[in-house]
Design a protein around this motif. Structure first.
Motif, short mmCIF file in Angstrom:
data_model
loop_
_atom_site.label_atom_id
_atom_site.label_comp_id
_atom_site.label_asym_id
_atom_site.label_seq_id
_atom_site.Cartn_x
_atom_site.Cartn_y
_atom_site.Cartn_z
N CYS A 26 36.48 -35.14 -8.06
CA CYS A 26 35.50 -34.13 -7.64
C CYS A 26 36.13 -32.95 -6.89
CB CYS A 26 34.44 -34.77 -6.75
SG CYS A 26 33.51 -36.10 -7.58
N THR A 58 36.80 -38.31 -4.00
CA THR A 58 36.86 -37.13 -3.16
C THR A 58 37.90 -37.37 -2.07
OG1 THR A 58 35.55 -35.60 -1.79
CG2 THR A 58 34.94 -37.93 -1.70
N ASN A 67 33.76 -30.95 0.24
CA ASN A 67 33.56 -31.71 -0.98
C ASN A 67 32.78 -32.99 -0.71
OD1 ASN A 67 35.08 -33.62 -3.42
ND2 ASN A 67 34.26 -31.61 -3.95
N THR A 86 37.13 -42.09 -1.11
CA THR A 86 37.59 -40.91 -0.39
C THR A 86 38.91 -41.23 0.30
OG1 THR A 86 36.92 -39.09 1.08
CG2 THR A 86 36.34 -41.33 1.79
#
Length: 338
Positions: A26, A58, A67, A86
């Motif tokens: 992303c 992300t 983001n 993440t």
């Protein structure tokens, strides 16, 4: 008979979460690749889930938290359907040129709380150390990450850009579900030690930039063609004589694509997917895109099988690539791998 367009599901690491065999990066929805259309990017997130993509990737550094905030509404709407990944470790400041690496316990605990808040969730499915600071012992860093699992803030742990020896050292502290590093027809440094170690330990491999940051698709042949603000303009392999030489390496990719009635991007992704069989491990690439049409193109690559003859044609490409992945390769595992 209607063709099934939903991708296969696999396990990320021993006892890890189930996820689609291809994920979605992303990062580009917030920065690094020029201007983005937020509405179209949100459509892409929904299209990905509809296609069976469930691993959404992300990091706190992407857009300095923007983001994570951008995908938060999508996360809230589909929390039980997705695997949310993440990362922490790359520190930014008001100076746009500054990048630092922090792996200390205090920073890890601060980072996870900030990510949980921005993402609007109580738990992160897969939490990566984005970059390794060799000055901080793994026992401290991975130990701090393990505490987050024990506290229910994180479900599984991941590492990014580490060597095979580093992966084994970390795994001895706490099981690692996934290793994320650059791996593509243009970048095969990870095959020195990391891929073998991941296979040995049962760690899933999550290749980022499996399309060579778009270069393998033929979307651009020189950084001069990119829009202002695109960070690829500063990567050595996309400029000047390097770009010209590297563009010439794509001829076999285009030829094989024509044979399959596919695009060069699909052949490049099919090659990455096929490395699972070659090396005996789970491979879940995370190509990034901001367009539903590209998302459909990318997931269709999971249904392409390359012949041994085609694999042989593609084999020499990486060894002939001109230029490094980054201007400063000390941030990568390649700089520490013998």
């Amino acid at each position: 008979m209607t063709q099934n367009t939903t991708i296969e599901q696999v396990e990320l690491g021993k006892g890890g979460p189930r996820a689609g065999i291809q994920g979605l990066g992303c990062m580009g929805m917030s920065e690094f690749y020029g201007d983005t259309d937020e509405a179209l990017a949100r459509e892409t997130l929904e299209a990905a889930l509809a296609a069976g993509v469930t691993l959404f990737d992300t990091a706190d550094v992407y857009g300095r938290g923007q983001n994570e905030e951008f995908i938060a509404p999508f996360v809230a709407a589909h929390r039980d359907e997705i695997t949310l990944a993440t990362k922490f470790a790359i520190e930014r400041s008001d100076d746009p040129r500054y990048r630092g690496i922090r792996n200390d316990r205090a920073y890890i605990r601060e980072s996870v709380e900030n990510s949980l808040r921005r993402l609007g969730t109580e738990v992160i499915d897969l939490y990566y150390m984005h970059r390794r600071d060799p000055a901080v012992p793994f026992a401290e860093s991975v130990g701090a990450m393990a505490e987050l699992v024990q506290e229910g803030k994180v479900r599984y742990l991941g590492l990014s850009e580490v060597t095979g020896a580093e992966l084994k050292e970390a795994y001895a502290v706490h099981p690692i579900a996934a290793l994320q590093s650059e791996w593509s027809l243009f970048s095969r440094d990870v095959e020195r030690s990391a891929v073998g170690a991941a296979a040995e330990l049962g760690v899933a491999f999550v290749p980022y930039s499996p399309l060579g940051r778009g270069f393998l698709t033929g979307a651009f042949t020189d950084a001069a063609e990119l829009s202002e603000g695109d960070f690829r303009a500063f990567q050595p392999r996309f400029t000047g004589d390097n770009a010209k030489a590297n563009a010439e390496l794509l001829a076999p990719v285009r030829e094989i694509a024509q044979t399959h009635g596919a695009t060069p991007a699909q052949i490049a992704l099919a090659w990455v997917h096929q490395q699972a069989q070659v090396h005996g491990l789970t491979v879940v690439p995370i190509p990034g895109t901001r367009k539903p049409s590209r998302l459909a193109e990318n997931t269709a690559a999971t249904r392409i099988t390359l012949t041994q003859a085609e694999l042989a044609l593609l084999e020499p490409i990486a060894s002939r690539v001109a230029g490094d992945r980054y201007p400063d390769m000390t941030w990568t595992s390649a700089a520490r791998d013998s």
